[in-house]
Design a protein around this motif. Structure first.
Motif, PDB file in Angstrom:
ATOM      1  N   HIS A  22       0.827  -1.207   0.000  1.00  0.00           N
ATOM      2  CA  HIS A  22       0.000   0.000   0.000  1.00  0.00           C
ATOM      3  C   HIS A  22       0.862   1.259   0.000  1.00  0.00           C
ATOM      4  N   TYR A 180      -3.103  14.371   6.194  1.00  0.00           N
ATOM      5  CA  TYR A 180      -3.695  13.128   5.702  1.00  0.00           C
ATOM      6  C   TYR A 180      -4.085  12.200   6.853  1.00  0.00           C
ATOM      7  N   GLY A 183      -8.795   7.609   3.360  1.00  0.00           N
ATOM      8  CA  GLY A 183      -8.703   7.250   1.955  1.00  0.00           C
ATOM      9  C   GLY A 183      -8.987   8.400   1.010  1.00  0.00           C
ATOM     10  N   ARG A 184      -9.833   9.322   1.426  1.00  0.00           N
ATOM     11  CA  ARG A 184     -10.094  10.498   0.583  1.00  0.00           C
ATOM     12  C   ARG A 184      -8.818  11.300   0.380  1.00  0.00           C
ATOM     13  N   LEU A 186      -5.764  10.138   0.490  1.00  0.00           N
ATOM     14  CA  LEU A 186      -4.880   9.388  -0.407  1.00  0.00           C
ATOM     15  C   LEU A 186      -5.238   9.659  -1.854  1.00  0.00           C
ATOM     16  N   VAL A 187      -6.522   9.597  -2.185  1.00  0.00           N
ATOM     17  CA  VAL A 187      -6.946   9.839  -3.568  1.00  0.00           C
ATOM     18  C   VAL A 187      -6.630  11.266  -3.992  1.00  0.00           C
ATOM     19  N   ILE A 343      -8.224   2.892   5.221  1.00  0.00           N
ATOM     20  CA  ILE A 343      -7.788   3.890   4.238  1.00  0.00           C
ATOM     21  C   ILE A 343      -7.900   3.337   2.827  1.00  0.00           C
ATOM     22  N   GLU A 346     -11.600   2.961   1.808  1.00  0.00           N
ATOM     23  CA  GLU A 346     -12.163   4.288   1.516  1.00  0.00           C
ATOM     24  C   GLU A 346     -11.662   4.806   0.175  1.00  0.00           C
ATOM     25  N   ALA A 347     -10.386   4.586  -0.110  1.00  0.00           N
ATOM     26  CA  ALA A 347      -9.830   5.053  -1.378  1.00  0.00           C
ATOM     27  C   ALA A 347     -10.528   4.369  -2.551  1.00  0.00           C
ATOM     28  N   GLN A 348     -10.777   3.069  -2.418  1.00  0.00           N
ATOM     29  CA  GLN A 348     -11.489   2.371  -3.483  1.00  0.00           C
ATOM     30  C   GLN A 348     -12.888   2.940  -3.677  1.00  0.00           C
TER      31      GLN A 348
END
Length: 365
Positions: A22, A180, A183-184, A186-187, A343, A346-348
């Motif tokens: 990751h 940070y 996941g939001r 990260l995107v 994370i 959420e990113a997915q």
């Protein structure tokens, strides 16, 4: 009987460079990023980094041994480039087969060459575009870019402006830090052109962190406006919690401030066992390379005791607590594995909502 939980994974230049699942990095926080936290991050598929700056050479060797006994996954060690025994520390990393060497300050060019020749990945942290350009010229493999929202030593430019500046200026992988926690984020970092994110405060607020629960409770009680950037710890700007002794430090001036710093420097010398000759030479190096005044050099020796009180000894009243502004968005204390899995999930979800397709899956028992 339930099957394994499939956690989404996302391949970037950073995952390929570090050999991790990751694109999430746990930064090397003094008195926080110990062997236990680092091993937990590595096992969960991120890049864990041991904070080596406050450890003796023997303690650092023990920490590396602990991580390697608990996981075969890659991990890193953070080194202070101005330490007198930095060459011995580099030799230790090479002997023990550590994957990543990270630096809060840019290392000497010959040190970078030595590490890279030995097969290590070199990743300094920077806070300005010109610094990123300089270390990229020197051959580092990636940079961690921390914006003004980040904790500890920080600059004035927010991540949302600094990150695109650096991404446009260098062609090596860029890791975004400062603000940070999910996941939001990260995107959003990927959208700016970064290859991953690095987090300090969010990893500190996990059950795998060595920080006392009483201190974590102080962090949980704070909002995004409950931090302050101050020069009263070691003479250069640091973002810390508005809690504990920080108000007293900020109201102390002149001789009283210097006396407090000198006393703490003596306490640190006694506790760490660092010879005075080494501390003096390190101070001279800081003055020469970082442009510090003598007042700032004395204050810099004061800082370890202030952080140790809160982060290692659990004394939130007399210690100082570094933090990013993101502290105001953290409301739980999960395990590291739960945090990283969350994370990535959420990113997915965000990528699917944006129509970017699905990430690949990694099965976890």
């Amino acid at each position: 009987m339930t099957g394994p939980v499939v956690v989404p994974s996302l391949r970037t230049r950073v995952t390929d460079l570090f050999g991790v699942r990751h694109p999430v990095v746990q930064t090397g926080m003094g008195y926080v990023s110990d062997a236990t936290l680092t091993a937990a991050t590595a096992r969960a598929g991120g890049l864990g980094i041991i904070a080596g700056g406050m450890l003796s050479l023997d303690e650092l060797a023990q920490a590396i041994d602990h991580v390697q006994q608990h996981t075969s996954a890659p991990f890193g060690v953070n080194i202070r480039a101005n330490q007198e025994d930095v060459d011995k520390r580099v030799a230790l990393l090479i002997r023990r087969g550590v994957k990543v060497a990270s630096f809060a300050l840019a290392p000497r060019r010959e040190l970078i060459d030595h590490l890279k020749d030995a097969g290590l990945v070199v990743v300094p942290s920077i806070g300005a575009r010109r610094h990123a350009e300089k270390v990229a010229e020197w051959g580092v493999d990636a940079v961690i870019v921390q914006g003004g929202e980040g904790g500890g030593h920080t600059g004035a430019v927010p991540t949302s402006l600094l990150l695109p500046q650096v991404v446009d200026a260098v062609d090596i992988p860029v890791i975004a830090a400062g603000g940070y926690f999910d996941g939001r984020g990260l995107v959003s970092a990927l959208a700016y052109g970064a290859d991953g994110i690095a987090m300090g405060t969010r990893f500190m607020m996990t059950t795998d962190s060595p920080v006392a629960q009483a201190v974590k409770d102080v962090y949980l009680s704070k909002g995004v406006t409950d931090t302050v950037v101050t020069r009263e710890i070691d003479g250069v700007p640091q973002r810390v919690l508005r809690a504990g002794t920080i108000d007293a430090l900020e109201s102390t001036r002149g001789p009283q401030r210097m006396l407090r710093a000198a006393r703490n420097a003596v306490r640190f010398q006694r506790l760490s066992g660092t010879p005075w000759s080494h501390m003096i030479r390190e101070g001279l190096a800081m003055r020469r390379h970082e442009g510090l005044t003598w007042s700032q050099v004395i204050m810099a020796a004061n800082a370890p005791m202030l952080y140790r009180a809160a982060l290692r000894d659990g004394d939130a009243e007399t210690g100082v607590m570094a933090t990013g502004q993101v502290v105001g968005l953290i409301d739980d204390v999960p395990t590291v594995a739960e945090l990283i899995d969350r994370i990535m999930t959420e990113a997915q979800t965000v990528l699917e909502r944006l129509g970017a397709g699905r990430m690949s899956g990694t099965a976890h028992e």
